[in-house]
Write an enzyme that holds these catalytic residues in place. Structure first.
Site, mmCIF file in Angstrom:
data_model
loop_
_atom_site.group_PDB
_atom_site.id
_atom_site.type_symbol
_atom_site.label_atom_id
_atom_site.label_comp_id
_atom_site.label_asym_id
_atom_site.label_seq_id
_atom_site.Cartn_x
_atom_site.Cartn_y
_atom_site.Cartn_z
ATOM 1 N N LYS A 159 0.838 -1.208 0.000
ATOM 2 C CA LYS A 159 0.000 0.000 0.000
ATOM 3 C C LYS A 159 0.866 1.248 0.000
ATOM 4 O O LYS A 159 0.635 2.174 -0.773
ATOM 5 C CB LYS A 159 -0.892 0.001 1.245
ATOM 6 C CG LYS A 159 -1.537 1.357 1.525
ATOM 7 C CD LYS A 159 -2.398 1.353 2.760
ATOM 8 C CE LYS A 159 -1.701 1.708 4.044
ATOM 9 N NZ LYS A 159 -1.375 3.141 4.204
ATOM 10 N N ASN A 160 1.872 1.261 0.881
ATOM 11 C CA ASN A 160 2.647 2.488 1.031
ATOM 12 C C ASN A 160 3.655 2.699 -0.098
ATOM 13 O O ASN A 160 4.348 3.706 -0.125
ATOM 14 C CB ASN A 160 3.313 2.536 2.405
ATOM 15 C CG ASN A 160 2.267 2.748 3.496
ATOM 16 O OD1 ASN A 160 1.120 3.100 3.205
ATOM 17 N ND2 ASN A 160 2.640 2.518 4.747
ATOM 18 N N ARG B 148 -4.390 10.617 3.652
ATOM 19 C CA ARG B 148 -3.402 11.673 3.863
ATOM 20 C C ARG B 148 -2.126 11.459 3.052
ATOM 21 O O ARG B 148 -1.362 12.381 2.839
ATOM 22 C CB ARG B 148 -3.058 11.777 5.356
ATOM 23 C CG ARG B 148 -4.153 12.444 6.109
ATOM 24 C CD ARG B 148 -4.007 12.292 7.593
ATOM 25 N NE ARG B 148 -5.216 12.762 8.242
ATOM 26 C CZ ARG B 148 -6.332 12.064 8.307
ATOM 27 N NH1 ARG B 148 -6.371 10.846 7.795
ATOM 28 N NH2 ARG B 148 -7.400 12.556 8.885
ATOM 29 N N ASP C 299 -4.554 12.718 12.353
ATOM 30 C CA ASP C 299 -4.955 11.338 12.138
ATOM 31 C C ASP C 299 -5.475 10.791 13.459
ATOM 32 O O ASP C 299 -5.396 11.461 14.472
ATOM 33 C CB ASP C 299 -3.722 10.527 11.699
ATOM 34 C CG ASP C 299 -4.122 9.368 10.825
ATOM 35 O OD1 ASP C 299 -5.190 8.800 11.072
ATOM 36 O OD2 ASP C 299 -3.356 9.034 9.914
ATOM 37 N N ASP D 101 4.195 0.647 12.232
ATOM 38 C CA ASP D 101 2.993 -0.060 11.762
ATOM 39 C C ASP D 101 2.925 -1.508 12.253
ATOM 40 O O ASP D 101 1.865 -2.113 12.250
ATOM 41 C CB ASP D 101 2.950 -0.047 10.228
ATOM 42 C CG ASP D 101 2.710 1.342 9.686
ATOM 43 O OD1 ASP D 101 1.960 2.100 10.330
ATOM 44 O OD2 ASP D 101 3.278 1.690 8.646
ATOM 45 N N ILE E 207 7.908 6.943 16.837
ATOM 46 C CA ILE E 207 7.585 7.622 15.579
ATOM 47 C C ILE E 207 6.350 8.517 15.742
ATOM 48 O O ILE E 207 6.407 9.709 15.489
ATOM 49 C CB ILE E 207 7.341 6.608 14.432
ATOM 50 C CG1 ILE E 207 8.467 5.567 14.374
ATOM 51 C CG2 ILE E 207 7.188 7.333 13.092
ATOM 52 C CD1 ILE E 207 9.816 6.085 13.968
HETATM 53 N N1 EPU Z 1 6.892 14.467 10.691
HETATM 54 C C1 EPU Z 1 7.036 15.806 10.978
HETATM 55 N N2 EPU Z 1 7.040 16.682 9.929
HETATM 56 C C2 EPU Z 1 6.917 16.301 8.640
HETATM 57 C C3 EPU Z 1 6.771 14.932 8.351
HETATM 58 C C4 EPU Z 1 6.757 14.027 9.404
HETATM 59 O O1 EPU Z 1 7.149 16.188 12.116
HETATM 60 O O2 EPU Z 1 6.964 17.159 7.754
HETATM 61 C C5 EPU Z 1 6.908 13.483 11.793
HETATM 62 C C6 EPU Z 1 5.579 12.749 11.928
HETATM 63 O O3 EPU Z 1 4.669 13.463 12.720
HETATM 64 C C7 EPU Z 1 6.023 11.470 12.597
HETATM 65 C C8 EPU Z 1 7.384 11.202 11.966
HETATM 66 O O4 EPU Z 1 7.824 12.459 11.464
HETATM 67 O O5 EPU Z 1 6.178 11.678 13.965
HETATM 68 C C9 EPU Z 1 7.399 10.171 10.863
HETATM 69 O O6 EPU Z 1 6.469 10.463 9.859
HETATM 70 P P1 EPU Z 1 6.679 10.029 8.340
HETATM 71 O O7 EPU Z 1 6.678 11.276 7.510
HETATM 72 O O8 EPU Z 1 7.825 9.115 8.221
HETATM 73 O O9 EPU Z 1 5.340 9.213 8.053
HETATM 74 P P2 EPU Z 1 4.379 9.311 6.817
HETATM 75 O O10 EPU Z 1 5.131 9.445 5.552
HETATM 76 O O11 EPU Z 1 3.320 10.322 7.096
HETATM 77 C C10 EPU Z 1 4.357 6.738 6.371
HETATM 78 C C11 EPU Z 1 3.330 5.656 6.244
HETATM 79 C C12 EPU Z 1 2.741 5.318 7.599
HETATM 80 C C13 EPU Z 1 3.868 4.908 8.526
HETATM 81 C C14 EPU Z 1 4.926 6.013 8.581
HETATM 82 C C15 EPU Z 1 6.136 5.664 9.414
HETATM 83 C C16 EPU Z 1 2.411 6.005 4.066
HETATM 84 C C17 EPU Z 1 1.225 6.354 3.255
HETATM 85 N N3 EPU Z 1 2.273 6.085 5.365
HETATM 86 O O12 EPU Z 1 3.678 7.887 6.855
HETATM 87 O O13 EPU Z 1 1.876 4.207 7.390
HETATM 88 O O14 EPU Z 1 3.352 4.678 9.801
HETATM 89 O O15 EPU Z 1 5.389 6.310 7.252
HETATM 90 O O16 EPU Z 1 6.763 4.553 8.905
HETATM 91 O O17 EPU Z 1 3.458 5.648 3.529
HETATM 92 C C18 EPU Z 1 -0.132 2.972 7.534
HETATM 93 O O18 EPU Z 1 0.249 2.328 6.555
HETATM 94 O O19 EPU Z 1 -1.154 2.639 8.197
HETATM 95 C C19 EPU Z 1 0.616 4.150 7.948
HETATM 96 C C20 EPU Z 1 0.137 5.025 8.810
#
Ligand code: EPU
Length: 421
Positions: free
Chosen positions: A27-28, A98, A122, A310, A332
């Site tokens: 998915k991701n 998102r 979220d 996750d 995280i």
């Molecule tokens: N963060 C910031 N600022 C930003 C971006 C992120 O502070 O500009 C913080 C977030 O709040 C969090 C941390 O950095 O505390 C990590 O966030 P990250 O950006 O890595 O996560 P994401 O890209 O929003 C993806 C997956 C998530 C998974 C996370 C961590 C997708 C669509 N989503 O989210 O997956 O938990 O990486 O590995 O790729 C899921 O599949 O159910 C899911 C939530």
């Protein structure tokens, strides 16, 4: 698949699980690859695509921009990107998934402008995008926010050295997809290293991008003037694989995670081995053999190759029925413990304090009415129900459909007693 109405999943304990469960594409990864299709005109073919709600919504978003998305056969998605698209992501669609924030970088790079609704929080806390925006600004974008809408502009992005404060998955992907069409070289330091990022980079390279170091902390991108459409087969979903691994660990039995990549799940496999599970690579994927009773181990989430956040709800559900006491630390998403209250309703002995949880394992849980707050939490409650006396009724199961294809069918095929109501 279109919008799924709210639904309920009913789980009962059953015999040990047996069989082979096919693991779908990640998915991701697919959500980001779909965003990348905005970068070049032409026809893209993606294979091993999971049939899940998040993919349908991302498809709707591309169609709202003027693209065409078809699913000619199971597992295949064909995307037609015309010469001109509307570089805009409206609130209704960004709010549903998102992950769609990752259209910002590619739209900006290709169209010179991108309007994307701000994603909200979220169920497991705020989802800031400050790092995405700072990185795009470093590449020369001007970003304005008004009325809940982000507008990014740049006539042509220019390469830059970007140091991320944290290896954010989304910020790495947005920067990567913007930098591929920038003038000059971009370096992303402290980049996220997830297998899904490597998959995205491989797809972009097939489209003509020049990228080195994806999967390491330093990614170097030499911008090109134009990209072309490409075909790609997705990496298997390590989180889906971990879900059936946890189901087997909790219910008992022997299951093959068909097509799963053990090398993408290294630490998880080591962790569950400490819990007494045998999980080893085999020709078909990963073979999982559960012990009589799981053993407690401490768990701490970290960016890849650390233990994925996750996986954590699934590990907590497993530890809830393990022998011993475990400390679980979330590094995280600080607020990602909401499902613990639901597990406690099922008789689990778990106490949370800040970003830690102490889990005291019980022989069995007790079936109860519970609620899925997000994809992984929902899956973890179903897993917990496999070792809970009586009936576990998981409400709001539509969250699970966002990330798992044929969840009930796959579990039932392994012998689990699970149905949708
Ligand atoms: N963060 C910031 N600022 C930003 C971006 C992120 O502070 O500009 C913080 C977030 O709040 C969090 C941390 O950095 O505390 C990590 O966030 P990250 O950006 O890595 O996560 P994401 O890209 O929003 C993806 C997956 C998530 C998974 C996370 C961590 C997708 C669509 N989503 O989210 O997956 O938990 O990486 O590995 O790729 C899921 O599949 O159910 C899911 C939530």
């Amino acid at each position: 698949m279109s919008d799924t109405p709210p639904s309920t999943i009913v789980v009962r304990p059953g015999p040990p699980l047996q069989g082979v469960v096919p693991i779908a594409g990640a998915k991701n990864a697919v959500l980001k690859l779909l965003a990348a299709t905005t970068l070049a005109e032409g026809r893209f073919v993606l294979r091993n695509v999971p049939d899940i709600a998040d993919v349908a919504w991302m498809g709707e978003l591309l169609e709202a921009m003027g693209m065409r998305v078809d699913r000619p056969r199971a597992g295949e998605l064909v995307v037609d990107r015309p010469a001109v698209i509307v570089p805009e992501a409206p609130y209704e669609l960004v709010e549903k998934t998102r992950a769609s924030i990752v259209v910002l970088g590619p739209l900006l790079a290709r169209c010179g402008v991108a309007r994307v609704s701000l994603p909200g929080g979220d169920d497991f806390g705020p989802r800031p995008i400050d790092m995405h925006l700072r990185a795009l600004e470093a590449l020369g974008a001007t970003i304005d926010v008004a009325h809940g809408m982000l507008e990014a502009r740049a006539t042509r992005l220019r390469g830059a050295r970007i140091v991320l404060e944290f290896p954010s998955v989304g910020a790495t992907e947005n920067t990567l997809m913007a930098a591929v069409l920038a003038r000059g070289t971009t370096t992303i330091e402290n980049a996220a290293r997830e297998p899904e990022i490597v998959d995205l980079a491989e797809f972009l390279v097939r489209m003509g991008a020049r990228i080195r170091g994806a999967g390491t902390s330093t990614v170097e991108i030499e911008g090109v003037d134009e990209l072309v459409a490409a075909d790609h087969t997705l990496v298997p979903d390590r989180i889906e694989a971990a879900t059936y691994l946890a189901a087997t660990a909790v219910a008992g039995g022997e299951v093959v995670l068909g097509g799963a990549r053990a090398d993408h799940m290294d630490l998880l496999l080591r962790k569950v081995e400490q819990m007494g599970v045998s999980a080893v690579a085999c020709s078909e994927g990963v073979r999982v053999v559960a012990p009589e009773r799981l053993r407690a181990v401490d768990v701490s989430t970290l960016p890849y190759p650390g233990l994925a956040t996750d996986y954590k709800p699934l590990l907590v559900a497993s530890l809830a029925v393990a022998d011993g006491v475990a400390i679980v630390t979330e590094n995280i998403f600080a607020g990602r413990f909401r499902y613990v209250d639901e597990l406690v309703r099922m008789g689990a002995d778990i106490r949370t304090e800040g970003h830690h949880a102490v889990v005291r394992g019980r022989e069995r849980l007790s079936g109860a009415r519970v609620r899925a707050h997000d994809i992984r939490a929902g899956a973890a409650l179903v897993v917990a129900g496999l070792r809970a006396e009586g009936e576990t009724v998981v409400a709001d199961a539509h969250h699970i459909d966002r990330g798992y294809e044929r969840f009930i069918d796959k579990l039932t095929a392994l012998g689990a007693s699970v149905e949708r109501r």
